[in-house]
Write an enzyme that holds these catalytic residues in place. Structure first.
Site, PDB file in Angstrom:
ATOM      1  N   ASN A  10      55.649 -41.873 -44.591  1.00 39.06           N
ATOM      2  CA  ASN A  10      55.897 -41.797 -46.033  1.00 39.06           C
ATOM      3  C   ASN A  10      54.612 -42.259 -46.722  1.00 39.06           C
ATOM      4  O   ASN A  10      54.325 -43.444 -46.784  1.00 39.06           O
ATOM      5  CB  ASN A  10      57.086 -42.720 -46.380  1.00 39.06           C
ATOM      6  CG  ASN A  10      57.296 -42.841 -47.875  1.00 39.06           C
ATOM      7  OD1 ASN A  10      56.744 -42.064 -48.667  1.00 39.06           O
ATOM      8  ND2 ASN A  10      58.097 -43.819 -48.283  1.00 39.06           N
ATOM      9  N   TRP A  11      53.863 -41.303 -47.225  1.00 35.46           N
ATOM     10  CA  TRP A  11      52.536 -41.621 -47.786  1.00 35.46           C
ATOM     11  C   TRP A  11      52.624 -42.239 -49.186  1.00 35.46           C
ATOM     12  O   TRP A  11      51.608 -42.670 -49.728  1.00 35.46           O
ATOM     13  CB  TRP A  11      51.663 -40.362 -47.829  1.00 35.46           C
ATOM     14  CG  TRP A  11      51.348 -39.787 -46.481  1.00 35.46           C
ATOM     15  CD1 TRP A  11      51.729 -40.280 -45.265  1.00 35.46           C
ATOM     16  CD2 TRP A  11      50.561 -38.627 -46.202  1.00 35.46           C
ATOM     17  NE1 TRP A  11      51.244 -39.485 -44.253  1.00 35.46           N
ATOM     18  CE2 TRP A  11      50.519 -38.464 -44.803  1.00 35.46           C
ATOM     19  CE3 TRP A  11      49.894 -37.687 -47.000  1.00 35.46           C
ATOM     20  CZ2 TRP A  11      49.835 -37.413 -44.185  1.00 35.46           C
ATOM     21  CZ3 TRP A  11      49.213 -36.638 -46.383  1.00 35.46           C
ATOM     22  CH2 TRP A  11      49.180 -36.518 -44.993  1.00 35.46           C
ATOM     23  N   LYS A  12      53.796 -42.225 -49.776  1.00 41.38           N
ATOM     24  CA  LYS A  12      53.984 -42.790 -51.121  1.00 41.38           C
ATOM     25  C   LYS A  12      52.937 -42.205 -52.086  1.00 41.38           C
ATOM     26  O   LYS A  12      52.580 -41.036 -51.961  1.00 41.38           O
ATOM     27  CB  LYS A  12      53.950 -44.318 -51.058  1.00 41.38           C
ATOM     28  CG  LYS A  12      54.935 -44.858 -50.005  1.00 41.38           C
ATOM     29  CD  LYS A  12      55.175 -46.334 -50.072  1.00 41.38           C
ATOM     30  CE  LYS A  12      56.178 -46.729 -48.993  1.00 41.38           C
ATOM     31  NZ  LYS A  12      56.534 -48.133 -49.014  1.00 41.38           N
ATOM     32  N   HIS A  96      64.992 -43.886 -51.547  1.00 38.60           N
ATOM     33  CA  HIS A  96      64.089 -44.933 -51.064  1.00 38.60           C
ATOM     34  C   HIS A  96      64.231 -46.155 -51.978  1.00 38.60           C
ATOM     35  O   HIS A  96      64.435 -46.004 -53.189  1.00 38.60           O
ATOM     36  CB  HIS A  96      62.646 -44.413 -51.074  1.00 38.60           C
ATOM     37  CG  HIS A  96      61.703 -45.357 -50.411  1.00 38.60           C
ATOM     38  ND1 HIS A  96      61.208 -46.471 -51.048  1.00 38.60           N
ATOM     39  CD2 HIS A  96      61.189 -45.377 -49.151  1.00 38.60           C
ATOM     40  CE1 HIS A  96      60.421 -47.134 -50.206  1.00 38.60           C
ATOM     41  NE2 HIS A  96      60.393 -46.486 -49.051  1.00 38.60           N
ATOM     42  N   GLU A  98      62.171 -48.052 -53.297  1.00 36.13           N
ATOM     43  CA  GLU A  98      61.273 -48.053 -54.466  1.00 36.13           C
ATOM     44  C   GLU A  98      61.835 -47.155 -55.576  1.00 36.13           C
ATOM     45  O   GLU A  98      61.673 -47.454 -56.762  1.00 36.13           O
ATOM     46  CB  GLU A  98      59.862 -47.617 -54.036  1.00 36.13           C
ATOM     47  CG  GLU A  98      59.154 -48.736 -53.277  1.00 36.13           C
ATOM     48  CD  GLU A  98      58.174 -48.272 -52.220  1.00 36.13           C
ATOM     49  OE1 GLU A  98      57.724 -47.114 -52.272  1.00 36.13           O
ATOM     50  OE2 GLU A  98      57.870 -49.087 -51.330  1.00 36.13           O
ATOM     51  N   GLU A 168      66.219 -49.326 -44.152  1.00 33.86           N
ATOM     52  CA  GLU A 168      65.007 -50.022 -44.568  1.00 33.86           C
ATOM     53  C   GLU A 168      65.388 -51.282 -45.340  1.00 33.86           C
ATOM     54  O   GLU A 168      65.652 -51.214 -46.553  1.00 33.86           O
ATOM     55  CB  GLU A 168      64.167 -49.119 -45.472  1.00 33.86           C
ATOM     56  CG  GLU A 168      63.711 -47.847 -44.789  1.00 33.86           C
ATOM     57  CD  GLU A 168      62.450 -47.300 -45.435  1.00 33.86           C
ATOM     58  OE1 GLU A 168      61.448 -47.169 -44.728  1.00 33.86           O
ATOM     59  OE2 GLU A 168      62.467 -47.043 -46.650  1.00 33.86           O
ATOM     60  N   GLY A 174      56.659 -53.136 -46.888  1.00 30.03           N
ATOM     61  CA  GLY A 174      55.341 -53.465 -47.428  1.00 30.03           C
ATOM     62  C   GLY A 174      55.050 -54.962 -47.475  1.00 30.03           C
ATOM     63  O   GLY A 174      54.079 -55.394 -48.092  1.00 30.03           O
ATOM     64  N   SER A 214      57.579 -52.316 -42.524  1.00 30.61           N
ATOM     65  CA  SER A 214      56.482 -52.986 -41.812  1.00 30.61           C
ATOM     66  C   SER A 214      56.438 -52.643 -40.310  1.00 30.61           C
ATOM     67  O   SER A 214      56.136 -53.499 -39.482  1.00 30.61           O
ATOM     68  CB  SER A 214      56.550 -54.501 -42.013  1.00 30.61           C
ATOM     69  OG  SER A 214      56.375 -54.816 -43.393  1.00 30.61           O
ATOM     70  N   GLY A 235      55.518 -46.545 -43.784  1.00 28.11           N
ATOM     71  CA  GLY A 235      54.750 -46.494 -45.024  1.00 28.11           C
ATOM     72  C   GLY A 235      53.279 -46.745 -44.762  1.00 28.11           C
ATOM     73  O   GLY A 235      52.529 -45.869 -44.309  1.00 28.11           O
ATOM     74  N   GLY A 236      52.836 -47.964 -45.033  1.00 28.96           N
ATOM     75  CA  GLY A 236      51.415 -48.312 -44.960  1.00 28.96           C
ATOM     76  C   GLY A 236      50.716 -47.861 -43.685  1.00 28.96           C
ATOM     77  O   GLY A 236      49.601 -47.329 -43.728  1.00 28.96           O
TER      78      GLY A 236
HETATM   79  P1  PGA Z   1      56.060 -49.967 -44.966  1.00 29.95           P
HETATM   80  O1  PGA Z   1      56.982 -48.986 -45.836  1.00 29.95           O
HETATM   81  O2  PGA Z   1      55.973 -49.376 -43.580  1.00 29.95           O
HETATM   82  O3  PGA Z   1      54.732 -49.990 -45.675  1.00 29.95           O
HETATM   83  O4  PGA Z   1      56.744 -51.306 -44.956  1.00 29.95           O
HETATM   84  C1  PGA Z   1      58.104 -48.342 -45.275  1.00 29.95           C
HETATM   85  C2  PGA Z   1      58.726 -47.442 -46.310  1.00 29.95           C
HETATM   86  O5  PGA Z   1      58.761 -47.808 -47.483  1.00 29.95           O
HETATM   87  O6  PGA Z   1      59.213 -46.333 -45.990  1.00 29.95           O
END
Ligand code: PGA
Length: 253
Positions: A10-12, A96, A98, A168, A174, A214, A235-236
């Site tokens: 997930n590149w956000k 998600h 966010e 999640e 994050g 994470s 994510g990251g």
């Molecule tokens: P993260 O994000 O791996 O940076 O914790 C996961 C996500 O939001 O899908």
């Protein structure tokens, strides 16, 4: 039943079109030869068309980060399921945390989005997860139960196998703080029991439940080794070819 693990990056809100294509080329060089794992990438909307063209008929799966549930109309700034499918999108991330916390998305909208995505011939990745306050208050399982039941309320059993769920925990996204494999497995097993109640064991057994929050190369294989964890939403660590591929390797059966 053996479920093929699914690892999605997930590149956000990261990467321009040219940056996206550079990462895709690096990934394709490795993922085409891989077996035992399905790999997806969710670039920002602006890169979907170009990435979709580059991915073509390879094994890499194009995913989107969001969708609007209406088919078309006066919804400034929104993108429909048909528009995503037209770019070659196969999976759409829905709900998600966010989106839920920063953009006010609620269970009802997620339910409509799941319907729109399935209706357009794509597959939803429905995200569920509790906040730290909810976990500390002993409400983790009840929160994810509410979210999954609401999100999948209109899904019929014959479509269940097309659904992907991502657990999640909000406190792990994050933050560098990961759920322990045992903590994650407990919630995943619970989610599968909710799916069994709703769709029956045969269908529930086919649903892939990703873990997200994470995930790094160092913790991926232990998390993905848990009985009910079928890959991850990353994510990251998905923004760099080497770390993402190391995580993908950690999911290979
Ligand atoms: P993260 O994000 O791996 O940076 O914790 C996961 C996500 O939001 O899908």
């Amino acid at each position: 039943m053996t479920r093929a693990p699914f690892v999605t990056g997930n590149w956000k809100m990261h990467k321009t079109v040219s940056e996206s294509l550079a990462l895709i080329d690096g990934l394709l060089a490795e993922t085409e030869a891989m077996t035992g794992v399905e790999v997806g990438v969710a670039p920002p909307f602006t890169a979907l068309f170009a990435v979709g063209k580059r991915i073509g008929n390879t094994k890499l799966r194009l995913c989107a980060q969001n969708v609007h549930f209406e088919a078309h109309g006066a919804f400034t700034g929104e993108v429909s399921a048909a528009m995503l499918a037209d770019c070659g999108v196969r999976y759409v991330i829905i709900g998600h945390s966010e989106r839920r916390t920063l953009f006010g998305e609620a269970d009802e909208g997620c339910q409509k989005k799941v319907g729109a995505v399935l209706g357009a011939g794509m597959r939803p990745i429905l995200c569920v997860g509790e906040t730290l306050a909810e976990r500390d208050g002993g409400k983790a399982l009840s929160v994810v139960t509410r979210q999954i039941n609401a999100g999948l309320a209109d899904v019929s059993s014959d479509k269940a196998a097309e659904v992907v769920v991502a657990y999640e925990p909000v406190w792990a996204i994050g933050t560098g703080r990961t759920a322990t494999p045992a903590q994650a497995q407990e919630v995943h097993a619970h989610l599968r029991s909710v799916l069994t109640e709703k769709f029956g064991a045969d269908f529930a057994d086919q649903v892939r439940i990703q873990y997200g929050g994470s995930v790094k190369p160092e913790n991926a294989s232990e998390l993905f080794g848990q009985k009910d964890i079928d890959g991850g939403l990353i994510g990251g660590a998905s923004l760099k070819q080497d770390t993402f591929l190391a995580i993908v390797r950690g999911a290979r059966a």
